[in-house]
Design a protein around this motif. Structure first.
Motif, PDB file in Angstrom:
ATOM      1  N   THR A  22       0.821  -1.201   0.000  1.00  0.00           N
ATOM      2  CA  THR A  22       0.000   0.000   0.000  1.00  0.00           C
ATOM      3  C   THR A  22       0.858   1.255   0.000  1.00  0.00           C
ATOM      4  OG1 THR A  22      -0.135   0.028   2.409  1.00  0.00           O
ATOM      5  CG2 THR A  22      -1.859  -1.159   1.223  1.00  0.00           C
ATOM      6  N   LEU A  24       0.149   5.913   0.109  1.00  0.00           N
ATOM      7  CA  LEU A  24      -0.806   7.012   0.190  1.00  0.00           C
ATOM      8  C   LEU A  24      -0.827   7.757  -1.137  1.00  0.00           C
ATOM      9  CD1 LEU A  24      -0.070   8.385   3.764  1.00  0.00           C
ATOM     10  CD2 LEU A  24      -2.016   6.989   3.028  1.00  0.00           C
ATOM     11  N   ARG A  54      -6.047   8.595  -0.404  1.00  0.00           N
ATOM     12  CA  ARG A  54      -6.516   7.222  -0.145  1.00  0.00           C
ATOM     13  C   ARG A  54      -5.328   6.292   0.028  1.00  0.00           C
ATOM     14  NH1 ARG A  54      -8.504   5.637  -5.264  1.00  0.00           N
ATOM     15  NH2 ARG A  54      -6.958   7.141  -6.009  1.00  0.00           N
ATOM     16  N   GLU A  55      -5.535   5.204   0.750  1.00  0.00           N
ATOM     17  CA  GLU A  55      -4.533   4.149   0.827  1.00  0.00           C
ATOM     18  C   GLU A  55      -4.818   3.159  -0.292  1.00  0.00           C
ATOM     19  OE1 GLU A  55      -2.538   2.253   4.546  1.00  0.00           O
ATOM     20  OE2 GLU A  55      -4.245   0.959   4.031  1.00  0.00           O
ATOM     21  N   LYS A 146       3.224   6.030  -6.930  1.00  0.00           N
ATOM     22  CA  LYS A 146       3.927   5.239  -5.924  1.00  0.00           C
ATOM     23  C   LYS A 146       5.427   5.225  -6.188  1.00  0.00           C
ATOM     24  CE  LYS A 146       4.245   0.810  -3.563  1.00  0.00           C
ATOM     25  NZ  LYS A 146       3.747  -0.581  -3.412  1.00  0.00           N
ATOM     26  N   ASP A 217      -9.577   0.680  -4.516  1.00  0.00           N
ATOM     27  CA  ASP A 217      -8.396   0.849  -3.678  1.00  0.00           C
ATOM     28  C   ASP A 217      -7.352  -0.240  -3.912  1.00  0.00           C
ATOM     29  OD1 ASP A 217      -9.607  -1.310  -2.470  1.00  0.00           O
ATOM     30  OD2 ASP A 217     -10.058  -0.281  -0.586  1.00  0.00           O
TER      31      ASP A 217
END
Length: 300
Positions: A22, A24, A54-55, A146, A217
């Protein structure tokens, strides 16, 4: 075990493995408020597309360590990539027919330009075709973010404080693109270069300013259809004037692809943040827009 699909066209030594997990994505309302405190004339409505934060979970993937360079794109040209329909989407091949990009001065500029500078004046369709030829693909918007910011939600690839010595942006006053290896001090936690500044980068996703409100997600792929008429300003028209609430004089854009990372003519404090989102039509070309590629990992 995992296996990376092979290709006969491009080597993968300069790709970075981004591990699954994961991170953010996006900005909080508090993040936006802090930016407004730094400069109250920031175009607030352009920042709202980063909300909510969101994660997001992403499966592992590879991404290019550097943006695609003139030397690399020249290989695609030399391999007659513009003449081989199998590398092009239906819309991309129609773009070839309508605009004949292979006959433009932009190709000469790539062939004759600094081999280590990013290839620019490349439409999204051309970037997609290069990626197909090389056995890769364009990164999703989530994958790009990311790779740029890591898992901790940092503002810039190197941390939370702006530093003009770490990148090529308006504050550096270079006023042109630079070799992709020039700023090792600006690399991300994963080791990706030029995720901030130098040139904007095309991503796979269609643009929708409201996508974050209903996106999945896990491994988001972007909206199925683009927002019809987002804000009409182009990134090169905004430049440092992102602080000046001046509407664009250009025609209204429609059916846009997401671009990320900012460029040499954009103000660094806002434009080159990891969460910043911009966009343009897939046929558009500019000397401040390039791209990098990604590659999926196949589990067997």
């Amino acid at each position: 075990m995992i296996k990376v699909c092979e290709t006969g066209n491009v080597l993968f030594e300069d790709m970075i493995l981004i591990p699954e997990g994961t991170f953010l994505m996006g900005s909080t309302k508090e993040d936006i408020e802090k930016l407004l405190e730094q400069d109250k004339s920031i175009e607030t409505y352009r920042l709202n597309n980063e909300i909510p934060q969101r994660e997001i979970f992403l499966s592992a993937y590879y991404i290019d360590k550097y943006p695609v360079t003139n030397a690399q794109f020249s290989q695609f040209i030399a391999a007659n990539g513009y003449k081989k329909k199998l590398y092009w989407s239906e819309a991309g091949w129609q773009y070839i027919i309508d605009f004949n990009p292979q006959g433009s001065n932009d190709i000469d500029a790539i062939l004759q330009g600094d081999k280590d500078c990013p290839a620019v004046n490349i439409s999204w369709y051309e970037a997609e075709a290069f990626a197909n030829w090389s056995g890769k693909r364009l990164p999703t918007e989530a994958e790009w973010e990311k790779a740029a910011r890591g898992a901790d939600g940092r503002i810039y690839p190197w941390g939370n404080d702006f530093d003009k010595t770490r990148l090529n942006c308006a504050e550096a006053k270079i006023e042109k693109s630079t070799p992709v290896t020039q700023y090792p001090q600006g690399q991300s936690v994963y080791g990706c270069f030029d995720m901030a500044g130098n040139v904007w980068e095309w991503t796979k996703d269609w643009y929708d300013s409201q996508y974050y409100h209903n996106a999945p997600d896990k491994n988001p792929q972007g909206p199925d259809v683009p927002e019809e008429k987002p804000y009409s300003g182009r990134p090169e028209e905004v430049g440092v004037s992102i602080y000046e609430l001046k509407p664009s004089l250009s025609k209204t854009l429609t059916t846009c692809k997401v671009i990320r990372g900012g460029s040499w003519n954009g103000s660094g404090i806002v434009h080159i943040r990891c969460a910043n989102r911009d966009y343009d039509e897939p046929s558009f070309k500019s000397d401040i827009i390039g791209f990098r590629c990604a590659k999926s990992i196949v589990t067997i």
